[in-house]
Every structure is written in C-alpha cells, then in structure tokens.
Design an enzyme around this catalytic site. Structure first.
Site, PDB file in Angstrom:
ATOM      1  N   CYS A 229      55.205  21.997  21.911  1.00  0.00           N
ATOM      2  CA  CYS A 229      54.268  21.074  22.555  1.00  0.00           C
ATOM      3  C   CYS A 229      54.367  21.318  24.047  1.00  0.00           C
ATOM      4  CB  CYS A 229      54.618  19.630  22.223  1.00  0.00           C
ATOM      5  SG  CYS A 229      53.591  18.420  23.099  1.00  0.00           S
TER       6      CYS A 229
ATOM      7  N   GLU B 114      47.634  21.300  21.099  1.00  0.00           N
ATOM      8  CA  GLU B 114      48.157  22.552  20.560  1.00  0.00           C
ATOM      9  C   GLU B 114      47.027  23.563  20.535  1.00  0.00           C
ATOM     10  OE1 GLU B 114      51.087  23.345  20.215  1.00  0.00           O
ATOM     11  OE2 GLU B 114      52.327  21.671  19.541  1.00  0.00           O
TER      12      GLU B 114
END
Length: 239
Positions: free
Chosen positions: A2, A103
């Site tokens: 992340c 993402e």
C-alpha cells in the site's frame, strides 16, 4: 503493498469512532504518500491520543534514515521476526485512520489505479507500527502499515492489501491486546461493504491531492492477448 491512501473524514467523526482523547484539526488528504506526515492513534496512560508521524519506518537502532522509504509496509506473516519490525510489533503498535487506499493493477504495459474503500466512505484504521529514532538533532517518529494477502475480490488488482480494522474491538485488540488477539485480526478484510473502483491516474503524482481523485472513472479494457508464439531466444540468451 500500500503506497497511497486517503483520509478525508471530518475530525469529529474520527474522534468518535476511535474514542480519541485529544484530536488534531485535520485537513482532508486525498493522496497521502510515503515520507509525508499523517495522523496515527496511540495508547498512552490508558487513553488514545492522536499524533502526526512520518510514513516510512526508521527502526530505533538504524544508523541513518536512508531505508525509511522502503519500510512503508510490513508483511504480517513475518513482522514478529524481522529485525526492522519485531520490537515495534511487541511494544509500539498504532492505528492509522483512513477512508480508502489505492492499488495499481497492471494492464499490459500500463498500470491502472483503483481506490479500495468501505461503502459510504466509512472510516477505518490500518494496523500500524511506530518507532522513535533519536540519532538526529530532534527525535523522528515514523510508522509503517501491516499488509496481508489480498481478499479474493481485489486480488486481481494487487496480491497484497493493508490490514483494515473497522470496529472498536479490533482497535482495542491491536493497541493493547495479547499476542493471540493481535494475530487473529491480521487478515484480509472480508466484510460485504468492501468496494473498489478505478480512479484517475492523476493519483500517481503526489502533487495531486484533491477530491477529484476519489471519483470513479470508466473501467479500463484489458489488453487482448496475442495468439502468436513468442520469438525463440537467441543463442547465448539467458532467457
């Protein structure tokens, strides 16, 4: 991993959700990036406090800060063993408020960003670790986010995701719980309210930090696979 997230929830809503005793008057952040300062929640003297720490862990024993940008995430599966994280895992855990994360999905030669969130942009927390590095002129406090194998619904975007905690029982278990309780929450979020959508590629530039980044864009088309056989390797090639 992340590498970007958002925290746009009103400060009062964050204070109520996390039962924070001393809140910071936060400005909305639509594109929080590594090496920037972000709000985290820590337990001190039996109460939860919010502080601003820098994203990218610097272990207390590190000789310098050079690895911070590479320590924005910690794998849950090995966090109790890795020298960079194990002491913080035992003693310095924190909650990192958020309402979504980004993402990138690989589509041929391109990468398409997606925003993953909870329905209604409900706020939640990432499970985090923090450290204090005292070898500079002023102490530097930093944090990292724990990750796990992604929930099957978003695994096509990326195979990892951050640990998302959405209820007070999970907040409490992570901040002050015993090892079995902590370990039990280090898993992919599987609530039915998990949603995702493609968003503008503008999110890839840290200078862009505006509400338009949260808006869904049309789903990109996957590249058409070619039926042609790949060329034979040349003599002497390693591949």
């Amino acid at each position: 991993m992340c590498g970007r997230y958002s925290i746009t929830t009103a400060p009062e809503a964050i204070r109520r959700l996390f039962a924070v005793s001393d809140m910071i008057n936060l400005e909305p952040r639509y594109n929080m990036a590594p090496m920037q300062r972000a709000p985290v929640i820590r337990e001190r003297d039996g109460a939860r406090h919010m502080d601003m720490l820098r994203w990218g862990l610097v272990p207390s024993w590190a000789s310098d800060e050079s690895r911070a940008a590479s320590l924005i995430n910690a794998r849950s599966e090995t966090v109790a063993e890795k020298p960079a994280f194990r002491d913080a895992y035992q003693k310095r855990r924190c909650l990192v408020p958020a309402d979504g994360f980004y993402e990138w999905r690989k589509l041929g030669r391109e990468k398409q960003p997606y925003r993953v969130s909870l329905a209604g942009d409900r706020p939640f927390a990432f499970a985090g670790l923090w450290e204090r590095w005292s070898k500079a002129a002023e102490p530097v406090e930093t944090f990292t986010l724990l990750t796990v194998e992604a929930d099957p619904r978003i695994a096509h975007i990326h195979h990892r995701m951050p640990v998302m905690l959405a209820e007070d029982a999970a907040f409490e278990a992570w901040l002050v719980g015993e090892p079995p309780a902590r370990a039990s929450i280090l898993r992919a979020y599987n609530g039915e309210d998990l949603i995702f959508a493609p968003v503008s590629r503008r999110v890839g530039n840290v200078r862009n930090d505006d509400a338009a980044l949260l808006e869904p864009v049309p789903e990109p088309e996957a590249p058409v696979a070619s039926d042609a056989a790949p060329p034979a390797p040349r003599q002497g090639s390693l591949f």
